[in-house]
Design a protein around this motif. Structure first.
Motif, PDB file in Angstrom:
ATOM      1  N   ILE A  66      -1.524  -5.627 -10.990  1.00  0.00           N
ATOM      2  CA  ILE A  66      -2.561  -6.719 -10.804  1.00  0.00           C
ATOM      3  C   ILE A  66      -1.783  -7.818 -11.503  1.00  0.00           C
ATOM      4  O   ILE A  66      -1.060  -7.883 -12.494  1.00  0.00           O
ATOM      5  CB  ILE A  66      -3.691  -6.507 -11.221  1.00  0.00           C
ATOM      6  N   THR A  67      -2.019  -9.005 -10.982  1.00  0.00           N
ATOM      7  CA  THR A  67      -1.481 -10.434 -11.547  1.00  0.00           C
ATOM      8  C   THR A  67      -2.852 -10.417 -12.532  1.00  0.00           C
ATOM      9  O   THR A  67      -3.566  -9.872 -12.684  1.00  0.00           O
ATOM     10  CB  THR A  67      -1.511 -11.331 -10.621  1.00  0.00           C
ATOM     11  N   GLN A  68      -2.407 -11.771 -13.557  1.00  0.00           N
ATOM     12  CA  GLN A  68      -3.792 -11.943 -14.314  1.00  0.00           C
ATOM     13  C   GLN A  68      -4.837 -12.448 -13.602  1.00  0.00           C
ATOM     14  O   GLN A  68      -5.841 -12.379 -14.105  1.00  0.00           O
ATOM     15  CB  GLN A  68      -2.971 -12.986 -15.337  1.00  0.00           C
ATOM     16  N   GLY A  69      -4.770 -13.134 -12.355  1.00  0.00           N
ATOM     17  CA  GLY A  69      -5.976 -13.570 -11.557  1.00  0.00           C
ATOM     18  C   GLY A  69      -6.591 -12.406 -10.812  1.00  0.00           C
ATOM     19  O   GLY A  69      -7.342 -12.930 -10.075  1.00  0.00           O
ATOM     20  N   GLY A  70      -5.970 -11.181 -10.943  1.00  0.00           N
ATOM     21  CA  GLY A  70      -6.846  -9.941 -10.293  1.00  0.00           C
ATOM     22  C   GLY A  70      -6.152  -9.831  -8.775  1.00  0.00           C
ATOM     23  O   GLY A  70      -6.906  -9.071  -8.218  1.00  0.00           O
ATOM     24  N   PHE A  71      -5.020 -10.400  -8.494  1.00  0.00           N
ATOM     25  CA  PHE A  71      -4.452  -9.903  -7.170  1.00  0.00           C
ATOM     26  C   PHE A  71      -3.495  -8.597  -7.312  1.00  0.00           C
ATOM     27  O   PHE A  71      -2.771  -8.619  -8.324  1.00  0.00           O
ATOM     28  CB  PHE A  71      -3.584 -11.099  -6.392  1.00  0.00           C
ATOM     29  N   ALA A  72      -3.922  -7.717  -6.494  1.00  0.00           N
ATOM     30  CA  ALA A  72      -2.973  -6.463  -6.404  1.00  0.00           C
ATOM     31  C   ALA A  72      -1.759  -6.553  -5.990  1.00  0.00           C
ATOM     32  O   ALA A  72      -1.840  -6.688  -4.641  1.00  0.00           O
ATOM     33  CB  ALA A  72      -3.831  -5.391  -5.684  1.00  0.00           C
ATOM     34  N   ASN A  73      -0.584  -6.588  -6.654  1.00  0.00           N
ATOM     35  CA  ASN A  73       0.788  -6.594  -6.221  1.00  0.00           C
ATOM     36  C   ASN A  73       0.998  -5.364  -5.326  1.00  0.00           C
ATOM     37  O   ASN A  73       1.692  -5.290  -4.350  1.00  0.00           O
ATOM     38  CB  ASN A  73       1.768  -6.634  -6.964  1.00  0.00           C
ATOM     39  N   SER A  74       0.600  -4.421  -5.795  1.00  0.00           N
ATOM     40  CA  SER A  74       0.630  -2.937  -5.204  1.00  0.00           C
ATOM     41  C   SER A  74      -0.382  -1.850  -5.573  1.00  0.00           C
ATOM     42  O   SER A  74      -1.022  -2.215  -6.564  1.00  0.00           O
ATOM     43  CB  SER A  74       2.012  -2.214  -5.634  1.00  0.00           C
ATOM     44  N   ILE A  75      -0.857  -1.002  -4.688  1.00  0.00           N
ATOM     45  CA  ILE A  75      -1.781   0.039  -4.778  1.00  0.00           C
ATOM     46  C   ILE A  75      -1.182   1.450  -4.444  1.00  0.00           C
ATOM     47  O   ILE A  75      -0.538   1.276  -3.290  1.00  0.00           O
ATOM     48  CB  ILE A  75      -3.102  -0.339  -4.101  1.00  0.00           C
ATOM     49  N   GLN A  76      -1.235   2.389  -5.242  1.00  0.00           N
ATOM     50  CA  GLN A  76      -0.888   3.617  -4.950  1.00  0.00           C
ATOM     51  C   GLN A  76      -2.070   4.643  -5.301  1.00  0.00           C
ATOM     52  O   GLN A  76      -2.830   4.521  -6.046  1.00  0.00           O
ATOM     53  CB  GLN A  76       0.458   3.998  -5.339  1.00  0.00           C
TER      54      GLN A  76
ATOM     55  N   HIS B 157       1.038  -1.173   0.148  1.00  0.00           N
ATOM     56  CA  HIS B 157      -0.173   0.072  -0.001  1.00  0.00           C
ATOM     57  C   HIS B 157       0.858   1.226  -0.074  1.00  0.00           C
ATOM     58  O   HIS B 157       1.341   1.608   0.933  1.00  0.00           O
ATOM     59  CB  HIS B 157      -0.696   0.073   1.150  1.00  0.00           C
ATOM     60  N   LEU B 158       0.989   1.800  -1.158  1.00  0.00           N
ATOM     61  CA  LEU B 158       2.015   2.889  -1.069  1.00  0.00           C
ATOM     62  C   LEU B 158       0.900   4.091  -1.054  1.00  0.00           C
ATOM     63  O   LEU B 158      -0.118   4.308  -1.486  1.00  0.00           O
ATOM     64  CB  LEU B 158       2.373   2.938  -2.689  1.00  0.00           C
ATOM     65  N   ARG B 159       1.350   5.272  -0.198  1.00  0.00           N
ATOM     66  CA  ARG B 159       0.505   6.321   0.116  1.00  0.00           C
ATOM     67  C   ARG B 159      -0.774   5.804   0.970  1.00  0.00           C
ATOM     68  O   ARG B 159      -1.795   6.621   0.616  1.00  0.00           O
ATOM     69  CB  ARG B 159       0.161   7.111  -1.196  1.00  0.00           C
ATOM     70  N   GLY B 160      -0.807   5.051   1.933  1.00  0.00           N
ATOM     71  CA  GLY B 160      -1.794   4.856   2.755  1.00  0.00           C
ATOM     72  C   GLY B 160      -2.795   3.992   2.433  1.00  0.00           C
ATOM     73  O   GLY B 160      -2.922   3.634   1.296  1.00  0.00           O
ATOM     74  N   ASP B 161      -3.796   3.536   3.215  1.00  0.00           N
ATOM     75  CA  ASP B 161      -4.953   2.823   2.956  1.00  0.00           C
ATOM     76  C   ASP B 161      -5.917   3.543   2.078  1.00  0.00           C
ATOM     77  O   ASP B 161      -6.006   4.817   2.105  1.00  0.00           O
ATOM     78  CB  ASP B 161      -5.540   2.406   4.190  1.00  0.00           C
ATOM     79  N   LYS B 162      -6.708   2.758   1.399  1.00  0.00           N
ATOM     80  CA  LYS B 162      -7.642   3.478   0.187  1.00  0.00           C
ATOM     81  C   LYS B 162      -9.008   3.209   0.942  1.00  0.00           C
ATOM     82  O   LYS B 162      -9.412   2.513   1.550  1.00  0.00           O
ATOM     83  CB  LYS B 162      -7.490   2.850  -1.059  1.00  0.00           C
ATOM     84  N   LYS B 163      -9.913   4.107   0.427  1.00  0.00           N
ATOM     85  CA  LYS B 163     -11.325   4.179   0.559  1.00  0.00           C
ATOM     86  C   LYS B 163     -12.169   4.350  -0.586  1.00  0.00           C
ATOM     87  O   LYS B 163     -11.697   4.910  -1.448  1.00  0.00           O
ATOM     88  CB  LYS B 163     -11.495   5.133   2.010  1.00  0.00           C
TER      89      LYS B 163
END
Length: 135
Positions: free
Chosen positions: A125-135, A110-116
């Motif tokens: 994301i991976t091909q299966g939809g898993f988020a490696n990183s979010i910013q 989680h780059l730059r804090g949690d999201k809302k």
């Protein structure tokens, strides 16, 4: 008379040269195509693997309705607005209006804090939809 003879010889020479070139060109093209075909067989994936060693295999894409639950090889980066958060699943609407569900886990960076809901994000994301990183 001498000029007429020279003109006739020159014309005959040009005609002969043109005829020979018309006959040689297709044969030359055929030979070139055969050389190219021989070369193409040696540049196949099997030959490349033999020269380079083992080629890593990519895991098959998950079946529809299944998602990755761990980080993996990045497939693409998406950007958009968080529309809903249900447990570990974020629903993101991209800039073209398409909604995508991503799975977020403890290993997601989680780059730059949690999201809302309402935040604009970019996620790898991976091909299966898993988020490696979010910013």
């Amino acid at each position: 008379m001498k000029n007429n003879t020279q003109l006739a010889i020159a014309t005959l020479a040009v005609a002969t040269l043109a005829t020979v070139s018309f006959l040689v060109t297709p044969a030359s093209a055929k030979d070139k195509a055969e050389k190219h075909a021989k070369h193409a067989t040696t540049t196949s994936a099997v030959a490349a693997a033999a020269l380079l060693g083992s080629v890593p295999e990519q895991a098959p894409a998950p079946k529809p309705g299944h998602s990755d639950s761990t980080p993996g090889v990045a497939w693409k980066t998406i950007g958009g607005t968080v529309k809903a958060i249900q447990g570990e699943t974020y629903t993101v609407e991209d800039y073209e209006g398409i909604q995508i569900k991503l799975r977020v886990g403890k290993s997601t960076k989680h780059l730059r804090g949690d999201k809302k809901v309402g935040d604009t994000i970019r996620a790898e994301i991976t091909q299966g939809g898993f988020a490696n990183s979010i910013q």
